[in-house]
Design a protein around this motif. Structure first.
Motif, PDB file in Angstrom:
ATOM      1  N   THR A 192       0.827  -1.196   0.000  1.00  0.00           N
ATOM      2  CA  THR A 192       0.000   0.000   0.000  1.00  0.00           C
ATOM      3  C   THR A 192       0.865   1.252   0.000  1.00  0.00           C
ATOM      4  OG1 THR A 192      -1.596  -1.248   1.296  1.00  0.00           O
ATOM      5  CG2 THR A 192      -1.929   1.117   1.168  1.00  0.00           C
ATOM      6  N   LEU A 274      -5.928   8.637  -8.796  1.00  0.00           N
ATOM      7  CA  LEU A 274      -7.075   7.962  -8.190  1.00  0.00           C
ATOM      8  C   LEU A 274      -6.964   6.455  -8.372  1.00  0.00           C
ATOM      9  CD1 LEU A 274      -9.294   9.644  -6.892  1.00  0.00           C
ATOM     10  CD2 LEU A 274     -10.758   9.073  -8.812  1.00  0.00           C
ATOM     11  N   LEU A 275      -6.564   6.087  -9.576  1.00  0.00           N
ATOM     12  CA  LEU A 275      -6.407   4.674  -9.909  1.00  0.00           C
ATOM     13  C   LEU A 275      -5.355   4.037  -8.999  1.00  0.00           C
ATOM     14  CD1 LEU A 275      -7.922   3.332 -12.269  1.00  0.00           C
ATOM     15  CD2 LEU A 275      -5.698   3.171 -13.411  1.00  0.00           C
ATOM     16  N   ASN A 277      -4.575   4.945  -6.018  1.00  0.00           N
ATOM     17  CA  ASN A 277      -5.126   4.792  -4.674  1.00  0.00           C
ATOM     18  C   ASN A 277      -6.052   3.588  -4.568  1.00  0.00           C
ATOM     19  OD1 ASN A 277      -4.561   7.141  -2.625  1.00  0.00           O
ATOM     20  ND2 ASN A 277      -4.474   7.967  -4.683  1.00  0.00           N
ATOM     21  N   ILE A 278      -6.925   3.463  -5.568  1.00  0.00           N
ATOM     22  CA  ILE A 278      -7.853   2.332  -5.543  1.00  0.00           C
ATOM     23  C   ILE A 278      -7.080   1.026  -5.639  1.00  0.00           C
ATOM     24  CG2 ILE A 278      -9.724   1.204  -6.789  1.00  0.00           C
ATOM     25  CD1 ILE A 278     -10.626   4.039  -7.622  1.00  0.00           C
ATOM     26  N   LEU A 279      -6.082   1.025  -6.519  1.00  0.00           N
ATOM     27  CA  LEU A 279      -5.252  -0.159  -6.688  1.00  0.00           C
ATOM     28  C   LEU A 279      -4.573  -0.521  -5.365  1.00  0.00           C
ATOM     29  CD1 LEU A 279      -4.574  -1.758  -9.290  1.00  0.00           C
ATOM     30  CD2 LEU A 279      -2.349  -0.662  -9.214  1.00  0.00           C
ATOM     31  N   ARG A 281      -5.544   0.083  -2.317  1.00  0.00           N
ATOM     32  CA  ARG A 281      -6.498  -0.524  -1.399  1.00  0.00           C
ATOM     33  C   ARG A 281      -6.812  -1.953  -1.795  1.00  0.00           C
ATOM     34  NH1 ARG A 281     -10.160   2.599   1.889  1.00  0.00           N
ATOM     35  NH2 ARG A 281      -8.899   4.395   2.349  1.00  0.00           N
ATOM     36  N   PHE A 282      -7.106  -2.103  -3.070  1.00  0.00           N
ATOM     37  CA  PHE A 282      -7.512  -3.399  -3.576  1.00  0.00           C
ATOM     38  C   PHE A 282      -6.406  -4.432  -3.368  1.00  0.00           C
ATOM     39  CE2 PHE A 282      -7.559  -6.348  -7.193  1.00  0.00           C
ATOM     40  CZ  PHE A 282      -8.770  -6.962  -6.945  1.00  0.00           C
TER      41      PHE A 282
END
Ligand SMILES: Nc1ncnc2c1ncn2[C@@H]1O[C@H](COP(=O)(O)OP(=O)(O)OP(=O)(O)O)[C@@H](O)[C@H]1O
Ligand SMILES: [Mg+2]
Lengths: 295, 252
Positions: A192, A274-275, A277-279, A281-282
């Motif tokens: 992360t 944004l991508l 960040n989402i990545l 988390r995922f």
């Protein structure tokens, strides 16, 4: 006012603050995306920029950003891992360690403009790398390394002493315990942190203006020999990134459609971050689940 | 007379200037359970952790005296500590499974020892989990996280993890103190089963547990051993006044 009412009031205030933050963020994102997305097309994403006429794209800048990101992560991730593991697992509690830790702390709070200027003086001039991908990647490493190192160290420290004892008592050596017990347990946190760091690097402009440069020479995307000057992989060529491009258009752009290009580029940049960040988390969640159960 | 697996003579341990153990002489017989009892802070854990050199992890610890495992001084300069800890396994007070699946926890030591053969690992996992008396409870969810188990189940998985690497001696530091009475009894029964194959050294605050499952008992007080004898003799007929007072709950 009794305790219950106070509690209600405090909760209400906290909710209001959180709401304001979300609202701010949403309107900022919304504004940039609504302004920018209409200008984003496949053509915009793939064609080179134009200095004087309308209709330029951000293809080369986008590629430069990605290439620089990959390069600087390739340099900084191994160093950060090594340094973080050393600090968390091996460093003795003495003044040298304290100095190192303080140095990392100071470095991680250094403004990126200062890092950029340092990079300019050292990499561009002193080492004679010129305005180049290489200078830019090294400056980004300077900028990113302290935070990555801290992230690795903190993630490793989160693992309890009982887990290390369990490893050692099973007959693992110290190093095996680190590699096979401590690191797997802290991997989600480390990943992360790395991806968030990548997002910061991707959006960074100030550290790159005087290191990777502000020009994006045409590239020949059929030539992948890193030693050719027009090759996209050539590390010695100047390379304006997306974030630098946005800064430049807004400060001295003379294209008729400068506002539109800037808006479009900003939208792409924001989407990319944004991508990330989402990545983060995922991947973090997934890895954690994978490591903590079926593996 | 039974074979002595571990012997210690005149063992002193210092945490900095503080002498936590003041000359311990003890010997542990093969395939027996030895209980170590005594009031809080008397040095039971400290002594236990000497036997697999876990105290090496703590800075400023000084140990003198002679501790032998099968006739070899484990504090000799040429001791392979990693090998020693494989021979002398340890179970801690708090269950500390790795946050991996139950299966992976149990075969962890074997995998790291280089065993890759799936059938061999499966077999070892089953044998160890059966020996730790938890096979029936987990056999259908071997690939779920060990953290999803109850504390008592986690502790038995930790015991299975130790059994899987086939140590000769198992050290246990209050292994049931964090568990409910039913789980504790399950573990006690399991230890009685294991006794035929392992030498077990157990720290406990539970007098009932010590008297029920141990062959020998050592009573510690302020860094020394007051009395060391067959459990039955000691509980029925203690030689020392201090032991008697402690067993009757008169201090500590
Ligand atoms: N790491 C350490 N540094 C300094 N002193 C310590 C350390 N660990 C233990 N001690 C001290 O050594 C003495 C013995 O501690 P130990 O943990 O062995 O007691 P214990 O008999 O296991 O007690 P308990 O029944 O509460 O677990 C205590 O006085 C304790 O304060
Ligand atoms: Mg203790």
């Amino acid at each position: 006012m009794d305790a219950k009412q106070k509690d209600k009031l405090a909760t209400g205030i906290l909710y209001a603050i959180a709401g304001i933050i979300v609202l701010l963020l949403a309107s900022l994102l919304g504004y940039i995306l609504i302004q920018g997305l209409p200008h984003v097309s496949w053509h915009f994403l793939t064609s080179p920029a134009k200095a004087f006429e309308a209709g330029g794209g951000i293809g080369i800048q986008l590629f430069n950003s990605v290439y620089l990101l990959v390069l600087s992560m390739l340099i900084s991730v191994p160093i950060a891992l090594g340094a973080g593991i050393y600090l968390a697992e091996y460093a003795k509690a003495n003044w040298i360690t304290d100095v190192v830790r303080t140095a990392i702390e100071i470095l991680s709070s250094l403004p990126s403009v200062v890092v950029g200027l340092f990079g300019f003086l050292v990499f561009v001039l002193q080492f004679n790398f010129g305005f180049s991908i290489l200078s830019g990647a090294l400056a980004l490493t300077m900028f990113n390394l302290p935070l990555l190192t801290r992230n690795v160290e903190d993630s490793l420290r989160q693992v309890s002493f009982a887990q290390r004892e369990a490893g050692l008592a099973l007959g693992l050596s110290r190093w095996e315990t680190v590699i096979h017990v401590v690191i797997p347990e802290s991997l989600p946190g480390i990943i992360t942190g790395m991806i968030l760091g990548a997002g910061r690097v991707f959006g960074e402009a100030a550290a790159l203006i005087y290191t990777a440069g502000q020009s994006a020479p045409a590239l020949n995307f059929s030539d992948w020999n890193p030693f050719d000057i027009a090759s996209p992989l050539n590390p010695i060529r100047p390379a304006e990134t997306l974030a630098v491009h946005i800064w430049k258009i807004n400060s001295e752009g003379i294209q008729p459609d400068a506002a539109a290009v800037s808006a479009g580029a900003s939208a792409v940049l924001i989407l990319a971050v944004l991508l990330f960040n989402i990545l983060a988390r995922f991947l973090g969640n997934r890895l954690y689940r994978k490591m903590t159960a079926e593996s | 007379m039974k074979k002595q697996v571990i012997t210690s003579r005149d063992v002193h341990l210092f945490y900095g200037d503080f002498e936590a153990l003041t000359g311990i002489d003890l010997a542990f017989n093969e395939h027996e359970i030895t209980a170590m009892i005594g009031p809080s802070g008397c040095g039971k854990s400290t002594y236990l952790r000497i036997l697999n050199r876990m105290n090496d992890l703590i800075p400023n610890v000084k140990i003198t005296g002679d501790i032998e495992l099968e006739g070899k001084n484990i504090y000799a300069p040429d001791t392979d500590v990693v090998q020693l800890r494989k021979q002398v396994g340890m179970v801690f007070q708090q269950p500390n499974p790795f946050p991996f699946s139950i299966y992976d926890n149990v075969v962890y030591g074997l995998r790291l020892a280089g065993i890759k053969d799936r059938a061999q690992l499966d077999e070892a996992a089953e044998t160890s989990l059966k020996a730790a008396a938890i096979w029936d409870e987990v056999k259908d969810k071997l690939h779920e996280s060990a953290l999803s188990l109850s504390g008592g189940q986690q502790q038995r998985v930790c015991i299975a993890r130790v059994l899987a690497v086939r140590p000769e001696v198992i050290l246990m530091d209050e292994p049931t103190s964090a568990l409910d009475p039913i789980s504790s009894t399950q573990i006690e029964n399991m230890l009685l089963e294991l006794r035929s194959q392992y030498t077990i050294i157990l720290v406990t605050h539970n007098m009932h547990q010590a008297s029920r499952i141990s062959d020998k008992t050592a009573f510690f007080l302020q860094g020394r051993v007051v009395e060391f004898d067959d459990t039955k003799k000691m509980f029925l007929n203690p030689k020392e006044k201090e032991t008697e007072d402690y067993l009757n709950g008169r201090f500590g």
